[in-house]
Motif scaffolding. Structure first.
Motif, mmCIF file in Angstrom:
data_model
loop_
_atom_site.group_PDB
_atom_site.id
_atom_site.type_symbol
_atom_site.label_atom_id
_atom_site.label_comp_id
_atom_site.label_asym_id
_atom_site.label_seq_id
_atom_site.Cartn_x
_atom_site.Cartn_y
_atom_site.Cartn_z
ATOM 1 N N THR A 1 0.831 -1.207 0.000
ATOM 2 C CA THR A 1 0.000 0.000 0.000
ATOM 3 C C THR A 1 0.860 1.251 0.000
ATOM 4 O OG1 THR A 1 -1.735 -1.173 1.225
ATOM 5 C CG2 THR A 1 -1.826 1.239 1.220
ATOM 6 N N ALA A 2 1.896 1.269 0.860
ATOM 7 C CA ALA A 2 2.790 2.426 0.904
ATOM 8 C C ALA A 2 3.511 2.619 -0.423
ATOM 9 C CB ALA A 2 3.800 2.251 2.037
ATOM 10 N N PHE A 3 3.974 1.521 -1.011
ATOM 11 C CA PHE A 3 4.656 1.623 -2.308
ATOM 12 C C PHE A 3 3.699 2.133 -3.382
ATOM 13 C CE2 PHE A 3 6.099 -0.119 -6.378
ATOM 14 C CZ PHE A 3 7.402 0.344 -6.406
ATOM 15 N N ASP B 1 -0.960 2.732 10.535
ATOM 16 C CA ASP B 1 -0.940 4.171 10.776
ATOM 17 C C ASP B 1 0.407 4.800 10.446
ATOM 18 O OD1 ASP B 1 -2.161 6.624 12.133
ATOM 19 O OD2 ASP B 1 -0.361 6.327 13.339
ATOM 20 N N GLY B 2 1.496 4.142 10.806
ATOM 21 C CA GLY B 2 2.815 4.735 10.664
ATOM 22 C C GLY B 2 3.508 4.448 9.352
ATOM 23 N N TRP B 3 3.090 3.425 8.641
ATOM 24 C CA TRP B 3 3.686 3.137 7.340
ATOM 25 C C TRP B 3 2.758 3.580 6.213
ATOM 26 C CZ3 TRP B 3 6.247 -2.429 7.600
ATOM 27 C CH2 TRP B 3 7.147 -2.446 8.668
ATOM 28 N N ALA B 4 1.651 2.871 6.052
ATOM 29 C CA ALA B 4 0.714 3.206 4.975
ATOM 30 C C ALA B 4 0.096 4.587 5.183
ATOM 31 C CB ALA B 4 -0.381 2.144 4.882
ATOM 32 N N ALA C 1 2.626 7.278 4.257
ATOM 33 C CA ALA C 1 2.781 7.294 2.799
ATOM 34 C C ALA C 1 1.571 7.922 2.123
ATOM 35 C CB ALA C 1 3.000 5.872 2.289
ATOM 36 N N GLY C 2 0.383 7.689 2.689
ATOM 37 C CA GLY C 2 -0.818 8.297 2.129
ATOM 38 C C GLY C 2 -0.841 9.804 2.280
ATOM 39 N N GLU C 3 -0.130 10.332 3.283
ATOM 40 C CA GLU C 3 -0.085 11.782 3.500
ATOM 41 C C GLU C 3 0.532 12.510 2.312
ATOM 42 O OE1 GLU C 3 -0.289 15.556 5.173
ATOM 43 O OE2 GLU C 3 -1.289 13.707 5.786
ATOM 44 N N ILE C 4 1.529 11.914 1.714
ATOM 45 C CA ILE C 4 2.228 12.591 0.624
ATOM 46 C C ILE C 4 1.421 12.569 -0.672
ATOM 47 C CG2 ILE C 4 3.522 10.656 -0.389
ATOM 48 C CD1 ILE C 4 5.990 12.513 -0.316
ATOM 49 N N LEU C 5 0.500 11.617 -0.798
ATOM 50 C CA LEU C 5 -0.318 11.530 -2.015
ATOM 51 C C LEU C 5 -1.308 12.687 -2.100
ATOM 52 C CD1 LEU C 5 -1.055 9.930 -4.543
ATOM 53 C CD2 LEU C 5 -2.597 8.549 -3.140
#
Length: 774
Positions: free
Chosen positions: A17-19, A526-529, A532-536
């Motif tokens: 998901t993060a990728f 919360d801390g990985w995905a 990463a979702g914050e930057i999208l």
């Protein structure tokens, strides 16, 4: 109980998901049509122009046709790390730079701790077979925890020694970071850039006020609780008081008005104006058909009218109401609050005023550093000071009930970590749940994302409660809601309400090792995905294109459609503190959690550094005033971890080593008191030496500085600025020291100064003689 296989499934899901988020971001950020979404800060600074106006081919204006740029989809990461910290402070402000240091603090603390824990602690825990012979249900992760140590074993001395080592290392890093941030703050305040808050103080006239120590306005003071006077208005009273008591430094003041009703009218007009713009744009695209609407609820029923004429009439009516209300507020003495922003000619004069008692009565003429103009929350300035205590009492009661009822869904979510509980509550789902992949998904992914969804609603609720309490600055509101958010973002510390307080450490200490897998899944969600979702920036991306398609008609409209957002201290800081708490609690008991936390801090540091450089536009600058709060919360997490370790070891019958842990909380509290006395004054007060140095340097560089022009409109309520007219008073009137003071009083009992508007006149020497009379 989640197994290693379940954790592996959850890790795979979250990593993919993060990728996917990073890959989508890399593709979207290089498209010219999305440039304002992913680089709004540079547009706000005027340092970037839209790529849509460049290029000869029509397609190249909207789609990036350079195929080589798609192969460098991760080049934003090194670019985010290249900007030096001094340049970052100039670019984004000290608040943003110090906020990033919280993530660095996590890396500095947990990096060495994880290295030692994996070298020493995990081999000690793994070299036992206690769980294998216990008959209990356990996973491979539990064999790496303190649960695998036999009861009464001498190996608990290892945990005791490392607990001391981890505490000393954490305190050392905290002290070093506190020292660095304090020095950065003083350097920032002493920089050449002039700010209105450096010359302004606030004054109020009612009982004790909770000090907004975070906001240093080095020349402006907020004065509250101005005592009523039958002979003088508030403006005359403020002017008279400060000309008498600060004759050589007082410069001017700005009154505080109750303009809440006017603000509502202005906001309503903006909403109606947006609808008018929408229908006007719609008509321009299709001039053959005038848009229409129904006047009933949500446009579902009622008379059908011309939409443009309908909204035009509302805008005109609101404009008339706004003009009338603005005139009413300006002329009605009842709209003037017993508070004012008082400006001083020097930073030294403002520092003396803000940090001293102004009158014999300690409940009147209360002064404090004024918030930065952008940081003022104007609605709460209109709250009578006497009502603040009542409001905070009501908010405390509401917070208690919110805490009590919100624990119920959190407890239910935590129960999802135990699949046996689900099967017991819903037996008909057992055949489906027992499917291997579904079982792994439920235990490894679902609990974390469910808890995350529950916690998404909290910041809005807590911010509303903070506003009700009456804080007068946005930074104070965010810090207050962050403090409240910690109670909900720390679900591992939720004891049963009916439990005896003395049993809480022991009970939680037993349950903590069994919850490690739950928090591992939560960290990954919360801390990985989540990071990463914050930057999208998916939500701002959609909203921008909707506005750009239907509402934007000018370049100014397009700039307003951008939503750069802010770092969100009230939402981000509680999340960070949760990871500090989890890391410190599990460092000794279940250190396998630490690598997941380190990945969070490292990933978040890179992502938020990129966002601060390219996206976020901070609403205010508090000069890192929030750092004492960060420090005390990490210390509190450290003490909680020590108490829980004591409770855990007591269940293991480690009677020889457990008593030695009592010293740790005491030493930690002593450390906190040392840091509070040594470094916190830099965040509460402004040194007179620094103020005098800055004033002297400024006079040498700018001998003819028009300070009045710089400060006169800095603290005018935003709803008045459009109609504000510049004052025509000359600069010399503001710069010279007053030789006489005005008053309309017949009595000279307390302030024997005459009025420049009328009455007799006394020189300053005569005033001094008059004051010495019995």
């Amino acid at each position: 109980m989640a197994t290693l296989n379940d954790i592996g499934v959850a890790a795979a899901i979250n990593i993919l998901t993060a990728f996917a988020f990073f890959l989508a971001f890399a593709m979207l950020r290089i498209q010219p049509v999305n440039d304002r979404v992913y680089f709004p800060k540079w547009y706000i600074k005027g340092l970037r122009s839209s790529p849509l106006v460049n290029g000869s081919a029509f397609a190249s204006k909207f789609v990036n046709l350079d195929l080589r740029s798609y192969t460098r989809f991760l080049n934003w990461m090194p670019a985010a790390l290249q900007m030096p910290e001094p340049e970052l402070i100039d670019h984004a402000g000290l608040d943003s730079a110090v906020y990033l240091r919280i993530y660095l603090l996590g890396l500095k603390i947990f990096g060495p701790i994880a290295l030692i824990a994996f070298t020493v602690m995990i081999p000690v825990n793994w070299s036992n077979n206690t769980l294998e012979h216990s008959g209990l249900t356990y996973s491979g992760i539990d064999k790496l925890s303190i649960s695998n140590i036999p009861i009464g074993s001498h190996k608990f001395w290892t945990h005791l020694v490392l607990a001391y080592g981890f505490t000393f290392w954490t305190c050392y890093v905290l002290k070093r970071e506190y020292e660095i941030v304090a020095a950065m703050r003083l350097h920032f305040l002493a920089s050449d850039q002039r700010r209105p808050d450096q010359f302004t103080v606030t004054s109020i006239s009612i009982t004790s006020f909770i000090r907004e120590s975070s906001l240093l306005l080095i020349n402006k003071v907020l004065v509250r609780n101005v005592p009523p006077d039958p002979d003088e208005s508030v403006t005359e009273l403020v002017q008279h008081f400060f000309l008498v008591n600060h004759p050589h430094h007082y410069l001017s003041h700005q009154l505080v008005y109750n303009a809440n009703k006017l603000t509502e009218l202005v906001n309503e007009k903006k909403k109606i104006q947006n609808w008018l713009d929408f229908y006007q744009n719609k008509y321009k695209r299709n001039p053959l058909k005038r848009p229409s609407l129904k006047t009933g609820f949500l446009g579902l029923w009622g008379n059908r009218v011309d939409a443009i004429d309908f909204y035009t009439s509302i805008v005109e009516r609101l404009s008339r109401d706004i003009c009338g209300e603005r005139e009413e507020v300006s002329s009605n003495t009842k709209s003037i609050m017993p508070a004012a922003f008082v400006s001083f000619k020097t930073r030294w004069g403002a520092a003396v005023c803000a940090q001293t008692q102004q009158s014999r009565n300690p409940t009147t003429w209360l002064t404090e550093w004024a918030p930065e103009p952008r940081d003022v929350y104007w609605e709460n300035l209109a709250i009578p000071f006497v009502f603040l205590t009542i409001r905070r009492l009501i908010a405390a009661i509401a917070f208690f009930f919110l805490t009590f009822f919100f624990m119920i869904p959190i407890a239910i979510v935590q129960s999802l970590a135990n699949i046996e509980s689900i099967e017991k509550a819903l037996p008909f789902l057992k055949p489906i749940i027992e499917v291997k992949f579904i079982k792994s998904f439920i235990q490894g992914f679902l609990p974390g994302i469910a808890l995350k969804i529950f916690l998404l609603f909290l910041p809005t609720i807590l911010m509303m409660m903070s506003k009700f309490e009456g804080f007068i600055s946005l930074s104070a509101l965010e810090r207050r809601s962050a403090i409240a958010g910690l109670a909900y973002d720390h679900p591992l510390c939720l004891p049963l309400p009916c439990m005896s307080p003395c049993r809480i450490p022991k009970t939680i200490g037993v349950s903590i090792p069994m919850k490690a897998t739950f928090f591992i899944t939560y960290i990954m969600v919360d801390g990985w995905a989540g990071v990463a979702g914050e930057i999208l920036r998916l939500k701002p991306l959609i909203i921008y294109h909707l506005k750009n398609s239907f509402l934007v008609k000018t370049e100014k409209d397009r700039e307003e459609a951008m939503d750069p957002g802010t770092i969100g201290f009230n939402t981000g800081e509680p999340q960070i503190q949760l990871y500090f708490l989890l890391g410190l609690v599990y460092a000794v008991g279940t250190p396998i959690l630490l690598p997941f936390i380190i990945v969070f801090f490292a990933l978040a540091y890179v992502v938020y550094r990129h966002q601060i450089i390219n996206v976020y536009h901070q609403e205010y600058e508090s000069a890192a005033a929030f750092w004492p709060d960060v420090h005390v919360r990490v210390v509190a997490a450290l003490i909680v971890s020590q108490l829980l370790l004591m409770g855990l070891l007591s269940t293991k019958e480690a009677s020889q080593s457990t008593p030695l842990l009592i010293t740790l909380p005491i030493l930690t509290i002593c450390f906190h008191r040392f840091c509070k006395g040594r470094y916190e004054p830099a965040f509460v007060r402004y040194p007179l030496q620094e103020a005098m140095m800055k004033d002297t340097l400024e006079r040498a560089k700018e001998a003819n500085l028009n300070l009045k022009g710089f400060l006169q409109n800095a603290y005018i309520h935003p709803v008045f600025k459009s109609a504000d007219e510049s004052d025509s008073e000359s600069e010399s009137e503001w710069e010279r020291s007053p030789a006489l003071v005005a008053t309309k009083r017949t009595s000279k009992r307390f302030t024997p100064m005459p009025s420049k508007d009328g009455g007799s006149v006394l020189s300053l020497d005569q005033v001094n003689d008059e004051c010495l009379k019995p």
